[in-house]
Design a protein around this motif. Structure first.
Motif, mmCIF file in Angstrom:
data_model
loop_
_atom_site.group_PDB
_atom_site.id
_atom_site.type_symbol
_atom_site.label_atom_id
_atom_site.label_comp_id
_atom_site.label_asym_id
_atom_site.label_seq_id
_atom_site.Cartn_x
_atom_site.Cartn_y
_atom_site.Cartn_z
ATOM 1 N N ARG A 192 -1.124 25.404 32.793
ATOM 2 C CA ARG A 192 -0.546 24.086 32.496
ATOM 3 C C ARG A 192 -1.470 22.958 32.934
ATOM 4 O O ARG A 192 -1.528 21.892 32.325
ATOM 5 C CB ARG A 192 0.805 23.965 33.195
ATOM 6 C CG ARG A 192 1.663 22.800 32.731
ATOM 7 C CD ARG A 192 3.013 22.843 33.430
ATOM 8 N NE ARG A 192 3.739 24.061 33.151
ATOM 9 C CZ ARG A 192 4.505 24.240 32.087
ATOM 10 N NH1 ARG A 192 4.638 23.272 31.203
ATOM 11 N NH2 ARG A 192 5.141 25.376 31.905
ATOM 12 N N ALA A 193 -2.192 23.170 34.023
ATOM 13 C CA ALA A 193 -3.045 22.111 34.557
ATOM 14 C C ALA A 193 -4.449 22.116 33.965
ATOM 15 O O ALA A 193 -5.283 21.297 34.350
ATOM 16 C CB ALA A 193 -3.133 22.231 36.079
ATOM 17 N N ALA A 194 -4.712 23.017 33.049
ATOM 18 C CA ALA A 194 -6.059 23.117 32.471
ATOM 19 C C ALA A 194 -6.216 22.085 31.356
ATOM 20 O O ALA A 194 -5.686 22.259 30.253
ATOM 21 C CB ALA A 194 -6.301 24.526 31.932
ATOM 22 N N TYR A 195 -6.954 21.031 31.632
ATOM 23 C CA TYR A 195 -7.131 19.929 30.679
ATOM 24 C C TYR A 195 -7.798 20.414 29.393
ATOM 25 O O TYR A 195 -7.547 19.897 28.314
ATOM 26 C CB TYR A 195 -7.978 18.851 31.348
ATOM 27 C CG TYR A 195 -8.181 17.604 30.536
ATOM 28 C CD1 TYR A 195 -7.182 16.625 30.456
ATOM 29 C CD2 TYR A 195 -9.371 17.373 29.855
ATOM 30 C CE1 TYR A 195 -7.365 15.470 29.721
ATOM 31 C CE2 TYR A 195 -9.562 16.220 29.114
ATOM 32 C CZ TYR A 195 -8.561 15.263 29.054
ATOM 33 O OH TYR A 195 -8.753 14.126 28.311
ATOM 34 N N THR A 196 -8.648 21.422 29.519
ATOM 35 C CA THR A 196 -9.456 21.884 28.375
ATOM 36 C C THR A 196 -8.847 23.080 27.655
ATOM 37 O O THR A 196 -9.551 23.782 26.927
ATOM 38 C CB THR A 196 -10.880 22.251 28.841
ATOM 39 O OG1 THR A 196 -10.795 23.286 29.834
ATOM 40 C CG2 THR A 196 -11.585 21.043 29.436
ATOM 41 N N LEU A 197 -7.550 23.326 27.822
ATOM 42 C CA LEU A 197 -6.939 24.496 27.175
ATOM 43 C C LEU A 197 -7.143 24.477 25.664
ATOM 44 O O LEU A 197 -7.408 25.525 25.059
ATOM 45 C CB LEU A 197 -5.441 24.532 27.496
ATOM 46 C CG LEU A 197 -4.640 25.646 26.824
ATOM 47 C CD1 LEU A 197 -5.104 27.022 27.295
ATOM 48 C CD2 LEU A 197 -3.142 25.465 27.081
ATOM 49 N N GLU A 198 -7.022 23.319 25.047
ATOM 50 C CA GLU A 198 -7.146 23.225 23.579
ATOM 51 C C GLU A 198 -8.504 23.719 23.100
ATOM 52 O O GLU A 198 -8.598 24.566 22.211
ATOM 53 C CB GLU A 198 -6.910 21.773 23.141
ATOM 54 C CG GLU A 198 -7.266 21.481 21.697
ATOM 55 C CD GLU A 198 -8.634 20.816 21.558
ATOM 56 O OE1 GLU A 198 -9.341 21.113 20.572
ATOM 57 O OE2 GLU A 198 -9.002 20.011 22.433
ATOM 58 N N GLU A 199 -9.586 23.207 23.691
ATOM 59 C CA GLU A 199 -10.902 23.625 23.214
ATOM 60 C C GLU A 199 -11.232 25.048 23.657
ATOM 61 O O GLU A 199 -11.996 25.753 22.983
ATOM 62 C CB GLU A 199 -11.980 22.630 23.654
ATOM 63 C CG GLU A 199 -12.146 22.448 25.138
ATOM 64 C CD GLU A 199 -13.096 21.285 25.450
ATOM 65 O OE1 GLU A 199 -13.413 20.495 24.539
ATOM 66 O OE2 GLU A 199 -13.515 21.167 26.631
ATOM 67 N N PHE A 200 -10.630 25.493 24.761
ATOM 68 C CA PHE A 200 -10.803 26.880 25.177
ATOM 69 C C PHE A 200 -10.188 27.822 24.148
ATOM 70 O O PHE A 200 -10.803 28.820 23.753
ATOM 71 C CB PHE A 200 -10.169 27.098 26.545
ATOM 72 C CG PHE A 200 -10.203 28.521 27.007
ATOM 73 C CD1 PHE A 200 -11.372 29.061 27.525
ATOM 74 C CD2 PHE A 200 -9.084 29.330 26.925
ATOM 75 C CE1 PHE A 200 -11.414 30.385 27.941
ATOM 76 C CE2 PHE A 200 -9.105 30.642 27.344
ATOM 77 C CZ PHE A 200 -10.284 31.175 27.850
ATOM 78 N N CYS A 201 -8.977 27.503 23.688
ATOM 79 C CA CYS A 201 -8.329 28.353 22.681
ATOM 80 C C CYS A 201 -9.098 28.341 21.370
ATOM 81 O O CYS A 201 -9.164 29.358 20.660
ATOM 82 C CB CYS A 201 -6.892 27.901 22.466
ATOM 83 S SG CYS A 201 -5.803 28.252 23.878
#
Length: 358
Positions: A192-201
Motif C-alpha cells: 500500500r505504501a509503495a508509491y511506484t506500484l503502478e510502474e512496477f506492475c
C-alpha cells in the motif's frame, strides 16, 4: 480544439486536481508543438483528459471532460490514483492503433514524432529504465512480492524496472494493461505504501513479453527537483500564457532547459570559501541561498530563485531541526553572507520567514 485522426499519432495527457498540474501539462503540450516541423508536414493529435478544460482553451488539443465519479471508478477497488493511467491508456488503444501517455511533469527536447517511431508491435516505450528488481532488497515491493512473483514465473531479480512517465504501446499489445491493472488490484493491499506500484506492475506485465525502449533523449521528466522546474514553467506562463503559441512563446520554450541553474565554477568556489567563515551547520544553507541569488543570464533560470531558497531552508531543517526566526535572521546577517546577497537579502529574509511559519 481539433478533430482526431485515426491515422495520426495520439499523444495523451491525464491532468486533474490543483492548477500546478494543468500548468505542467500546458507547457508540456506547447513544448511538443514547438518541436514539430510543420513545414515538413509533421502532425500529431493531442488528447487531454481533465477535470478542468479552461487551461487548454488556446491549445490545439481535444479535451475530454473527466468527472470525479469516472476518475474514482478508474481508481477502484483500492482508490489507487495511478491505476487510472492504465485504464485510460487501455481505453485510448481501443480506438487508435498506437498511443503515448505522458505525465504532466515533462517537456520535450526534440520532435514528439521521435517518440512514436519507437512505439512498435512487441515493444513497450517507457520514459527510462530504472535498474533491476533485485538491486534494492529493502524495498517494500521486493520484500512483499518477490516470492509471489517468482512462484508464478512472473518476475525475478533480473527484471528491469521502468519509469512510467511515458507509456507508449500499440493496440496489439494493449493486453499487458489488463495484466498490470489486475496486478495493481491484487498487490495493492500488500504494498500500500509503495508509491511506484503502478510502474512496477507495468514492468512485470512486460517482462519476457515485450521489448523495452526508453526516451530520455526526447523527453525530460522532472520528477526530481520539481520545484525548480515548476518555477521555470510558471515564469514562462506568466510571460506567454495569454498567447502560448506565439512566435515569442515558442522561441522561449527552448530557454526552459533541463539543467538546474548553477553559477560558474569560480563563483561556486567563491561561495564555498565564504561559507567556511560561517558555523558548520549553516554552510550548505548559505551556498544554496547564493546559488539561487546568482544573476543568471537566462530569465527562466533566474525565476528558480525562490525555489532554491525554499529548498535550502528545507534541507537545513531536515538536518538540524527547525530553525527559529531569530536564528534565521542572525544567519542571513552574517557579514560575509549579507555582503554577498546584497540588496536581495531583505527579500530573501522576508520570503524565508514566511516559509518558516508553522
Amino acid at each position: 480544439m481539433q478533430s482526431l485522426s485515426p491515422s495520426r499519432p495520439q499523444l495523451v495527457y491525464l491532468a486533474f486536481g490543483p492548477s500546478t498540474y494543468h500548468q505542467e501539462a500546458c507547457f508540456s503540450i506547447v513544448s511538443a508543438l514547438a518541436h514539430l516541423d510543420a513545414a515538413a508536414g509533421e502532425a500529431i493529435d493531442i488528447q487531454v483528459f481533465t477535470d478542468n478544460p479552461q487551461p487548454y482553451d488556446q491549445l490545439p488539443v481535444t479535451v475530454h471532460l473527466l468527472d470525479e465519479a469516472t476518475r474514482q471508478a478508474w481508481n477502484q477497488p483500492h482508490g489507487y490514483h495511478f491505476r487510472s493511467k492504465h485504464v485510460l491508456m487501455r481505453q485510448v488503444l481501443q480506438q487508435h492503433p498506437l498511443a503515448v501517455l505522458i505525465d504532466t511533469d515533462t517537456f520535450f527536447r526534440t520532435s514528439p514524432l521521435r517518440l512514436f517511431q519507437r512505439v512498435k508491435s512487441g515493444t513497450l516505450l517507457c520514459n527510462a529504465f530504472g535498474g533491476r528488481y533485485g538491486e534494492n532488497q529493502k524495498c517494500l515491493l521486493y520484500k512483499n512480492l518477490l516470492t509471489i512473483l517468482q512462484d508464478r514465473g512472473l518476475a525475478d531479480c533480473q527484471m528491469p524496472l521502468v519509469n512510467s512517465g511515458v507509456i507508449g504501446l500499440t493496440a496489439d499489445d494493449a493486453g499487458i494493461l489488463e495484466h498490470s491493472i489486475a496486478m495493481m488490484d491484487e498487490f495493492h493491499p500488500l504494498a500500500r505504501a509503495a508509491y511506484t506500484l503502478e510502474e512496477f506492475c507495468l514492468a512485470v506485465a512486460a517482462y519476457r513479453t515485450l521489448a523495452l525502449a526508453e526516451c530520455t533523449d526526447v523527453i525530460h521528466h522532472y520528477w526530481s527537483r520539481k520545484a525548480q522546474f515548476r518555477a521555470k514553467i510558471q515564469a514562462w506562463l506568466r510571460k506567454h500564457g495569454h498567447q502560448p503559441l506565439s512566435a515569442a512563446a515558442l522561441a522561449d520554450v527552448l530557454l526552459v532547459n533541463d539543467q538546474l541553474p548553477r553559477p560558474p565554477t569560480l563563483q561556486r568556489l567563491g561561495y564555498k570559501a565564504l561559507s567556511m567563515t560561517m558555523p558548520s551547520r549553516e554552510r550548505q544553507f548559505a551556498r544554496e541561498l547564493l546559488y539561487g541569488s546568482y544573476p543568471y543570464p537566462n530569465e527562466f533560470d533566474r525565476a528558480c530563485a525562490p525555489a532554491w531558497w525554499d529548498k535550502a531552508l528545507q534541507n537545513l531543517n531536515e538536518r538540524y531541526g527547525r530553525m527559529e526566526p531569530e536564528q534565521l535572521r542572525q544567519c542571513l546577517r552574517h557579514p560575509g553572507l549579507r555582503l554577498s546577497l546584497g540588496a536581495r537579502r531583505k527579500d530573501i529574509e522576508a520570503h524565508l520567514l514566511r516559509a518558516s511559519q508553522p
